[in-house]
Scaffold this motif. Sequence first.
Motif, PDB file in Angstrom:
ATOM      1  N   ASP A   9       0.860  -1.192   0.000  1.00  0.00           N
ATOM      2  CA  ASP A   9       0.000   0.000   0.000  1.00  0.00           C
ATOM      3  C   ASP A   9       0.894   1.239   0.000  1.00  0.00           C
ATOM      4  OD1 ASP A   9      -1.870   1.973   0.356  1.00  0.00           O
ATOM      5  OD2 ASP A   9      -2.992   0.915   1.908  1.00  0.00           O
ATOM      6  N   TYR A  12      -0.478   4.418   1.738  1.00  0.00           N
ATOM      7  CA  TYR A  12      -0.402   4.365   3.204  1.00  0.00           C
ATOM      8  C   TYR A  12       1.041   4.521   3.678  1.00  0.00           C
ATOM      9  CZ  TYR A  12      -0.586   2.722   7.990  1.00  0.00           C
ATOM     10  OH  TYR A  12      -0.459   2.638   9.351  1.00  0.00           O
ATOM     11  N   TRP A  15       1.908   8.124   3.546  1.00  0.00           N
ATOM     12  CA  TRP A  15       1.215   8.887   4.596  1.00  0.00           C
ATOM     13  C   TRP A  15       1.810   8.616   5.975  1.00  0.00           C
ATOM     14  CZ3 TRP A  15      -1.533   6.993   8.817  1.00  0.00           C
ATOM     15  CH2 TRP A  15      -2.236   7.955   9.567  1.00  0.00           C
ATOM     16  N   ALA A  16       2.047   7.339   6.295  1.00  0.00           N
ATOM     17  CA  ALA A  16       2.581   6.969   7.608  1.00  0.00           C
ATOM     18  C   ALA A  16       3.986   7.521   7.809  1.00  0.00           C
ATOM     19  CB  ALA A  16       2.584   5.447   7.770  1.00  0.00           C
ATOM     20  N   THR A 272       4.571  -2.180   4.149  1.00  0.00           N
ATOM     21  CA  THR A 272       3.410  -1.438   4.656  1.00  0.00           C
ATOM     22  C   THR A 272       3.342  -1.542   6.179  1.00  0.00           C
ATOM     23  OG1 THR A 272       2.197  -1.935   2.628  1.00  0.00           O
ATOM     24  CG2 THR A 272       0.908  -1.197   4.520  1.00  0.00           C
ATOM     25  N   TYR A 273       3.552  -2.743   6.698  1.00  0.00           N
ATOM     26  CA  TYR A 273       3.512  -2.956   8.142  1.00  0.00           C
ATOM     27  C   TYR A 273       4.685  -2.255   8.828  1.00  0.00           C
ATOM     28  CZ  TYR A 273       1.392  -5.588  11.984  1.00  0.00           C
ATOM     29  OH  TYR A 273       0.711  -5.933  13.126  1.00  0.00           O
ATOM     30  N   TYR A 276       3.791   1.322   9.236  1.00  0.00           N
ATOM     31  CA  TYR A 276       2.839   1.447  10.352  1.00  0.00           C
ATOM     32  C   TYR A 276       3.568   1.397  11.700  1.00  0.00           C
ATOM     33  CZ  TYR A 276      -0.347  -0.379  13.903  1.00  0.00           C
ATOM     34  OH  TYR A 276      -1.020  -0.603  15.073  1.00  0.00           O
TER      35      TYR A 276
END
Length: 343
Positions: A9, A12, A15-16, A272-273, A276
């Motif tokens: 992603d 995302y 953004w993160a 992605t993780y 995050y």
Amino acid sequence: MNSTIIQEDTAYIGWATKLANSALFYGFIILSPMGVILNILQTIIFQMKRFKKTLMGFYFTINCATYVIIIIYMTVFNFSPLYKVNFTNVSDISCKMYYFFMRSFHQINSWVNVVIVADRLLFILYPNKFKFQKNKKIISLILFGLLIFTFACNSPNLFFYLRLGINPMTNSTTRSCTGDYSSLLSRGIMSILFRTTIPFIIMLIMNIILIYKVLKSKNKMRADKNLSQDLKFSFTVIATTFTFLICLLPNVVYVFISHIFQVDDSIKQRQTYTAYLFALEIMTSLGYFVNYWLNIVVQIIFNNLFKNEFFRIFGSLFKKNINQTSSMENSSNIKNTKSSRKT
């Protein structure tokens, strides 16, 4: 053979990463200087004679010193990626040392708070019974033993290494500090148990008992002048450790989630993780930093002795500035009066 392409992603991730970098820059640039200045100020106040009657000044001085070390350490290493120089990923040695000392500092801070609560609880349960509570040498040995224990718990970080990879989206070289499965597992267990879970549970239970005992015996102890000051420190300890627990709780959640990510190979969207977790780590670290400078506010509210010394210092400085300003105004008025008379 069909190969499964994992879709990350990217929106995302962007953004993160942006959120984490913004929080990192604006949060740390405000909280770091404030934390260092306020904790140094607390250390100066706790070294005054009025705090020599009990060991609370000694405990709080150590607490403030660990706060200053953590703030400076985290600021140097966490700010470095913003300037395209990540000190943690320079070499295998920097990778090992960063996580070893960072996790050790945070863990010893948790256990210092445990010792402070234990000291107050023993005092309330058995006032004036144990002599070692007032012996700095014995307390220093206990704290030194906890430091060695902390280093031993964080020894799995010394088996970490720097891993190079390729970012498939940008085709650029990536650097990550990692370890084999056993190192990751042992570090995760040690971190969950001895940095967060066990200190958190011990402090919570002791604080509940401490509150109950303080409320039950406060009238009896207030009648004794020798015990009254120690009783007041008990209220301060309850307030400071509960503030610490509240600020620690988000980081407890982060440690659990991070450990799951490191040992669970079923998570496919690794980048992605990772983004995050990076954002979550920064936000929970800011909670730590809030506690580091909020501690002086708690001291002023709940510790009358500290509050009196704090306002005595700043009151005298304020009066001095007022006197200097008024004397300058008087001298200028005299000069103006003399010049008007001459005319």
